[in-house]
Write a protein that holds these residues in place. Structure first.
Motif, PDB file in Angstrom:
ATOM      1  N   ASN A   1       0.806  -1.230   0.000  1.00 30.80           N
ATOM      2  CA  ASN A   1       0.000   0.000   0.000  1.00 30.80           C
ATOM      3  C   ASN A   1       0.837   1.277   0.000  1.00 30.80           C
ATOM      4  O   ASN A   1       0.398   2.308   0.493  1.00 30.80           O
ATOM      5  N   LYS A   2       2.048   1.224  -0.538  1.00 31.15           N
ATOM      6  CA  LYS A   2       2.915   2.397  -0.567  1.00 31.15           C
ATOM      7  C   LYS A   2       2.962   2.983  -1.966  1.00 31.15           C
ATOM      8  O   LYS A   2       3.416   2.351  -2.905  1.00 31.15           O
ATOM      9  N   LEU A   3       2.473   4.211  -2.085  1.00 23.81           N
ATOM     10  CA  LEU A   3       2.509   4.939  -3.348  1.00 23.81           C
ATOM     11  C   LEU A   3       3.704   5.878  -3.368  1.00 23.81           C
ATOM     12  O   LEU A   3       4.246   6.242  -2.324  1.00 23.81           O
ATOM     13  N   MET A   4       4.089   6.299  -4.573  1.00 22.06           N
ATOM     14  CA  MET A   4       5.046   7.384  -4.709  1.00 22.06           C
ATOM     15  C   MET A   4       4.267   8.654  -4.385  1.00 22.06           C
ATOM     16  O   MET A   4       3.286   8.964  -5.065  1.00 22.06           O
ATOM     17  N   PRO A   5       4.678   9.404  -3.351  1.00 24.11           N
ATOM     18  CA  PRO A   5       3.917  10.612  -3.015  1.00 24.11           C
ATOM     19  C   PRO A   5       4.161  11.738  -4.007  1.00 24.11           C
ATOM     20  O   PRO A   5       5.185  11.776  -4.696  1.00 24.11           O
ATOM     21  N   SER A   6       3.221  12.629  -4.066  1.00 27.79           N
ATOM     22  CA  SER A   6       3.376  13.852  -4.852  1.00 27.79           C
ATOM     23  C   SER A   6       4.683  14.524  -4.449  1.00 27.79           C
ATOM     24  O   SER A   6       5.124  14.405  -3.308  1.00 27.79           O
ATOM     25  N   ASP A   7       5.301  15.242  -5.392  1.00 25.14           N
ATOM     26  CA  ASP A   7       6.596  15.908  -5.187  1.00 25.14           C
ATOM     27  C   ASP A   7       7.753  14.923  -5.079  1.00 25.14           C
ATOM     28  O   ASP A   7       8.767  15.203  -4.442  1.00 25.14           O
ATOM     29  N   SER A   8       7.591  13.762  -5.713  1.00 22.61           N
ATOM     30  CA  SER A   8       8.674  12.792  -5.861  1.00 22.61           C
ATOM     31  C   SER A   8       9.111  12.804  -7.322  1.00 22.61           C
ATOM     32  O   SER A   8       8.474  13.445  -8.164  1.00 22.61           O
ATOM     33  N   PHE A   9      10.157  12.061  -7.612  1.00 18.42           N
ATOM     34  CA  PHE A   9      10.695  11.997  -8.975  1.00 18.42           C
ATOM     35  C   PHE A   9      10.780  10.552  -9.435  1.00 18.42           C
ATOM     36  O   PHE A   9      10.920   9.644  -8.619  1.00 18.42           O
ATOM     37  N   ILE A  10      10.676  10.378 -10.748  1.00 15.67           N
ATOM     38  CA  ILE A  10      10.986   9.084 -11.338  1.00 15.67           C
ATOM     39  C   ILE A  10      12.150   9.292 -12.300  1.00 15.67           C
ATOM     40  O   ILE A  10      12.261  10.332 -12.948  1.00 15.67           O
ATOM     41  N   LEU A  11      13.027   8.290 -12.361  1.00 14.47           N
ATOM     42  CA  LEU A  11      14.238   8.357 -13.163  1.00 14.47           C
ATOM     43  C   LEU A  11      14.422   7.016 -13.851  1.00 14.47           C
ATOM     44  O   LEU A  11      14.436   5.984 -13.174  1.00 14.47           O
ATOM     45  N   SER A  12      14.530   7.013 -15.177  1.00 18.29           N
ATOM     46  CA  SER A  12      14.708   5.744 -15.880  1.00 18.29           C
ATOM     47  C   SER A  12      16.144   5.269 -15.700  1.00 18.29           C
ATOM     48  O   SER A  12      17.086   5.980 -16.026  1.00 18.29           O
ATOM     49  N   THR A  13      16.281   4.083 -15.143  1.00 15.22           N
ATOM     50  CA  THR A  13      17.597   3.538 -14.829  1.00 15.22           C
ATOM     51  C   THR A  13      17.902   2.270 -15.617  1.00 15.22           C
ATOM     52  O   THR A  13      18.943   1.654 -15.410  1.00 15.22           O
ATOM     53  N   THR A  14      16.997   1.874 -16.509  1.00 14.56           N
ATOM     54  CA  THR A  14      17.246   0.766 -17.434  1.00 14.56           C
ATOM     55  C   THR A  14      16.729   1.164 -18.811  1.00 14.56           C
ATOM     56  O   THR A  14      15.916   2.072 -18.945  1.00 14.56           O
TER      57      THR A  14
ATOM     58  N   ALA B   1      11.066  12.640 -14.465  1.00 15.21           N
ATOM     59  CA  ALA B   1       9.867  13.475 -14.352  1.00 15.21           C
ATOM     60  C   ALA B   1       9.576  13.738 -12.885  1.00 15.21           C
ATOM     61  O   ALA B   1       9.942  12.951 -12.003  1.00 15.21           O
ATOM     62  N   LEU B   2       8.909  14.847 -12.655  1.00 14.62           N
ATOM     63  CA  LEU B   2       8.392  15.208 -11.337  1.00 14.62           C
ATOM     64  C   LEU B   2       6.951  14.717 -11.260  1.00 14.62           C
ATOM     65  O   LEU B   2       6.151  14.977 -12.164  1.00 14.62           O
ATOM     66  N   LEU B   3       6.631  14.018 -10.185  1.00 20.00           N
ATOM     67  CA  LEU B   3       5.257  13.548  -9.971  1.00 20.00           C
ATOM     68  C   LEU B   3       4.525  14.565  -9.109  1.00 20.00           C
ATOM     69  O   LEU B   3       4.995  14.915  -8.026  1.00 20.00           O
ATOM     70  N   THR B   4       3.382  15.030  -9.583  1.00 19.94           N
ATOM     71  CA  THR B   4       2.598  15.999  -8.810  1.00 19.94           C
ATOM     72  C   THR B   4       1.317  15.370  -8.271  1.00 19.94           C
ATOM     73  O   THR B   4       0.387  16.073  -7.887  1.00 19.94           O
ATOM     74  N   VAL B   5       1.307  14.041  -8.244  1.00 16.91           N
ATOM     75  CA  VAL B   5       0.159  13.291  -7.746  1.00 16.91           C
ATOM     76  C   VAL B   5       0.689  11.981  -7.153  1.00 16.91           C
ATOM     77  O   VAL B   5       1.701  11.447  -7.620  1.00 16.91           O
ATOM     78  N   ASP B   6       0.029  11.473  -6.112  1.00 10.98           N
ATOM     79  CA  ASP B   6       0.396  10.165  -5.586  1.00 10.98           C
ATOM     80  C   ASP B   6       0.175   9.150  -6.703  1.00 10.98           C
ATOM     81  O   ASP B   6      -0.895   9.144  -7.338  1.00 10.98           O
TER      82      ASP B   6
END
Length: 197
Positions: free
Chosen positions: A58-71, A78-83
């Motif tokens: 039940n753990k989401l990426m919270p808003s104001d987190s980042f995703i980074l392609s590593t493969t 990108a910056l996530l502005t939503v859970d």
């Protein structure tokens, strides 16, 4: 980076289990979402959605987190502005609670091209490209005073706005302005060694 962020791996919930996808309302981001909608992602920019049952622990990426392609395609971010959640091509980067008051999310957003370039030059050697995560975790990010961070953000926001207005429909001009922007962005994001974490 290991002090600043909590790292988590993306994944794809089984498409054979309907309860993971049917009537889902949690954005599940893929590379296509960045390519089609840019580097700031929200519920409107998501093309796929999953349900709560699809989220491990039940753990989401919270808003104001980042995703980074590593493969595969290395260094897209990108910056996530939503859970939300993301697929396995991405590593999620959640700002550690100790630093939430010390660093502006938008400052980090503007710093991510430097992180992206670092990723592209620190790969594991195998048949399938991937970022050397041990090296990435050791990468240092500057944390100047908040007032200085805000000034950098304000300047880069103005540059972004100017580039958008000047280059609409002008590819050659856009290329020149983009190079100019990248030069000044890199200058603005260079700090003394004692300001890094």
């Amino acid at each position: 980076m290991e002090q600043l962020f909590k790292f988590c791996n993306g994944y794809t919930p089984s498409t054979k289990i309907n309860k993971f996808w049917n009537q889902g309302d949690i954005p599940w981001f893929r590379m296509e979402d960045i390519r089609n909608n840019g580097r700031i992602l929200n519920k409107i920019t998501a093309s796929k959605f999953i349900t709560k049952q699809a989220i491990k622990n039940n753990k989401l990426m919270p808003s104001d987190s980042f995703i980074l392609s590593t493969t595969a395609t290395i260094g897209e971010y990108a910056l996530l502005t939503v859970d939300s959640w993301m697929n396995q091509r991405f590593t999620g980067l959640v700002i550690n609670g100790l630093y939430k008051e010390k660093i502006l999310v938008k400052f980090l957003f503007y710093y991510f091209p430097i992180i992206s370039n670092f990723c592209k030059s620190h790969l594991n050697t195998s048949s399938f490209p991937s970022v050397d995560m041990n090296e990435l975790k050791k990468f240092n990010i500057p944390i100047p005073p908040i007032t200085l961070q805000q000034k950098v953000v304000d300047i880069l926001d103005k540059f972004e706005s100017l580039i958008s207005s000047l280059t609409e429909g002008l590819p050659a001009e856009m290329k020149i302005r983009r190079q100019q922007y990248e030069y000044y962005r890199n200058k603005l994001l260079t700090f003394e060694k004692n300001e890094y974490v």
